[in-house]
Design a protein around this motif. Sequence first.
Motif, PDB file in Angstrom:
ATOM      1  N   ASN A 115     -24.341 -11.426  -4.810  1.00  0.00           N
ATOM      2  CA  ASN A 115     -23.618 -11.830  -6.024  1.00  0.00           C
ATOM      3  C   ASN A 115     -23.065 -10.652  -6.829  1.00  0.00           C
ATOM      4  O   ASN A 115     -23.433 -10.456  -7.990  1.00  0.00           O
ATOM      5  CB  ASN A 115     -24.527 -12.709  -6.892  1.00  0.00           C
ATOM      6  CG  ASN A 115     -23.762 -13.434  -7.975  1.00  0.00           C
ATOM      7  OD1 ASN A 115     -22.549 -13.591  -7.893  1.00  0.00           O
ATOM      8  ND2 ASN A 115     -24.474 -13.867  -9.001  1.00  0.00           N
ATOM      9  N   HIS A 116     -22.196  -9.881  -6.189  1.00  0.00           N
ATOM     10  CA  HIS A 116     -21.520  -8.763  -6.869  1.00  0.00           C
ATOM     11  C   HIS A 116     -22.517  -7.793  -7.517  1.00  0.00           C
ATOM     12  O   HIS A 116     -22.336  -7.369  -8.654  1.00  0.00           O
ATOM     13  CB  HIS A 116     -20.522  -9.252  -7.911  1.00  0.00           C
ATOM     14  CG  HIS A 116     -19.551 -10.263  -7.404  1.00  0.00           C
ATOM     15  ND1 HIS A 116     -18.503  -9.934  -6.588  1.00  0.00           N
ATOM     16  CD2 HIS A 116     -19.489 -11.610  -7.553  1.00  0.00           C
ATOM     17  CE1 HIS A 116     -17.827 -11.024  -6.271  1.00  0.00           C
ATOM     18  NE2 HIS A 116     -18.413 -12.055  -6.846  1.00  0.00           N
ATOM     19  N   LYS A 117     -23.586  -7.496  -6.823  1.00  0.00           N
ATOM     20  CA  LYS A 117     -24.625  -6.555  -7.255  1.00  0.00           C
ATOM     21  C   LYS A 117     -25.523  -7.085  -8.377  1.00  0.00           C
ATOM     22  O   LYS A 117     -26.323  -6.338  -8.935  1.00  0.00           O
ATOM     23  CB  LYS A 117     -24.025  -5.213  -7.693  1.00  0.00           C
ATOM     24  CG  LYS A 117     -23.312  -4.457  -6.604  1.00  0.00           C
ATOM     25  CD  LYS A 117     -22.887  -3.089  -7.114  1.00  0.00           C
ATOM     26  CE  LYS A 117     -22.176  -2.299  -6.026  1.00  0.00           C
ATOM     27  NZ  LYS A 117     -21.836  -0.957  -6.489  1.00  0.00           N
ATOM     28  N   SER A 118     -25.418  -8.371  -8.715  1.00  0.00           N
ATOM     29  CA  SER A 118     -26.220  -8.879  -9.843  1.00  0.00           C
ATOM     30  C   SER A 118     -27.722  -8.860  -9.566  1.00  0.00           C
ATOM     31  O   SER A 118     -28.520  -8.872 -10.495  1.00  0.00           O
ATOM     32  CB  SER A 118     -25.782 -10.301 -10.222  1.00  0.00           C
ATOM     33  OG  SER A 118     -26.167 -11.222  -9.226  1.00  0.00           O
ATOM     34  N   ARG A 119     -28.119  -8.809  -8.291  1.00  0.00           N
ATOM     35  CA  ARG A 119     -29.551  -8.743  -7.964  1.00  0.00           C
ATOM     36  C   ARG A 119     -29.998  -7.319  -7.623  1.00  0.00           C
ATOM     37  O   ARG A 119     -31.142  -7.098  -7.245  1.00  0.00           O
ATOM     38  CB  ARG A 119     -29.877  -9.701  -6.819  1.00  0.00           C
ATOM     39  CG  ARG A 119     -29.878 -11.153  -7.233  1.00  0.00           C
ATOM     40  CD  ARG A 119     -30.477 -12.085  -6.191  1.00  0.00           C
ATOM     41  NE  ARG A 119     -30.690 -13.394  -6.773  1.00  0.00           N
ATOM     42  CZ  ARG A 119     -29.772 -14.338  -6.849  1.00  0.00           C
ATOM     43  NH1 ARG A 119     -28.560 -14.134  -6.359  1.00  0.00           N
ATOM     44  NH2 ARG A 119     -30.055 -15.502  -7.401  1.00  0.00           N
TER      45      ARG A 119
END
Length: 189
Positions: A115-119
């Motif tokens: 998720n676009h580096k969200s994790r």
Amino acid sequence: MKRFCPKVSFIFLAITLIFTSFVYSEAQNCRPSGRIRGKKAPPGKCNQENDSDCCVQGKMYTTYVCSPSVSTHTKAYLTLNSFQKGGDGGGPSECDKQYHSDDTPVVALSTGWFNHKSRCLNNITISANGRNVVAMVVDECDSRKGCDEQHDYQPPCPNNIVDASKAVWKALGVPKEQWGGLDITWSDA
């Protein structure tokens, strides 16, 4: 005597159809976003450590920009990856531009879950084999691209992958001869 009211019936039918289509679309997992054609890796350029696949010249590979919905028990497929320099994970991890020891519980997630580096650098809990292990997300298992130098000439990841270091497999108590692929569940820790 009951009277039939066409306006009320029509409204009820319309609401039922809208609700049904909403539930149906929510129940469907994400769909493929495209396909890429495989390219043969130059000699010595596809690292097959941990039984990693190399792209096959001309073979079509499915790509995804999404992953199944995340829940408290998200179903996934655990794969084995080396995050060390020279390992089959390719270059440094996407989150911190570092390599990580195979003795550290770290993972890469399929594109939609990443998720676009969200994790990035957050922990997830992986459950399988009657055990739980906490691992840090350090990389993306790219479901959109592959078969190129950046991806070590490996195919795109499926959309439901948790690609884990050896430390995760050890913590789950999976016998070494069975490492490589395992149905699991995971959640954000």
